[in-house]
Design a protein around this motif. Structure first.
Motif, mmCIF file in Angstrom:
data_model
loop_
_atom_site.group_PDB
_atom_site.id
_atom_site.type_symbol
_atom_site.label_atom_id
_atom_site.label_comp_id
_atom_site.label_asym_id
_atom_site.label_seq_id
_atom_site.Cartn_x
_atom_site.Cartn_y
_atom_site.Cartn_z
ATOM 1 N N ILE A 1 0.839 -1.198 0.000
ATOM 2 C CA ILE A 1 0.000 0.000 0.000
ATOM 3 C C ILE A 1 0.876 1.250 0.000
ATOM 4 C CG2 ILE A 1 -1.627 1.343 1.404
ATOM 5 C CD1 ILE A 1 -2.839 -1.380 2.268
ATOM 6 N N ALA A 2 1.985 1.201 0.734
ATOM 7 C CA ALA A 2 2.889 2.355 0.814
ATOM 8 C C ALA A 2 3.535 2.673 -0.525
ATOM 9 C CB ALA A 2 3.958 2.113 1.871
ATOM 10 N N ARG A 3 3.548 1.720 -1.454
ATOM 11 C CA ARG A 3 4.131 1.960 -2.774
ATOM 12 C C ARG A 3 3.131 2.519 -3.782
ATOM 13 N NH1 ARG A 3 7.026 -2.901 -1.442
ATOM 14 N NH2 ARG A 3 5.525 -4.158 -2.591
ATOM 15 N N VAL A 4 1.863 2.587 -3.429
ATOM 16 C CA VAL A 4 0.860 3.193 -4.311
ATOM 17 C C VAL A 4 1.228 4.673 -4.455
ATOM 18 C CG1 VAL A 4 -1.576 3.831 -4.498
ATOM 19 C CG2 VAL A 4 -0.931 1.562 -3.631
ATOM 20 N N PRO A 5 1.280 5.192 -5.685
ATOM 21 C CA PRO A 5 1.773 6.566 -5.888
ATOM 22 C C PRO A 5 1.096 7.634 -5.031
ATOM 23 C CG PRO A 5 1.568 5.448 -7.985
ATOM 24 C CD PRO A 5 0.985 4.531 -6.947
#
Length: 66
Positions: free
Chosen positions: A16-20
């Motif tokens: 989730i933390a890598r979602v832009p």
């Protein structure tokens, strides 16, 4: 239960933390040194009142509680 928690903590949250959009929000908070786990600023007055009440209580009852 522990396995499910580990799956969320170590797999889902990093993804989730890598979602832009989420990554941008995280970077904004870090750039401004904002701790998202801290309480809202509107709560500070209430906290100050509570801290004062605790100090007053300890002054009146120095041996109470601890």
């Amino acid at each position: 239960m522990t396995g499910a928690l580990g799956l969320v903590w170590f797999v889902a949250l990093p993804r989730i933390a890598r979602v832009p959009q989420i990554r941008a929000k995280i970077e904004h908070l870090e750039a401004h040194q904002i701790d998202p786990s801290a309480m809202y600023y509107t709560d500070l007055e209430k906290v100050e009142d509570t801290v004062q009440q605790i100090h007053d209580f300890h002054r009146e009852h120095p041996n109470a509680l601890w």
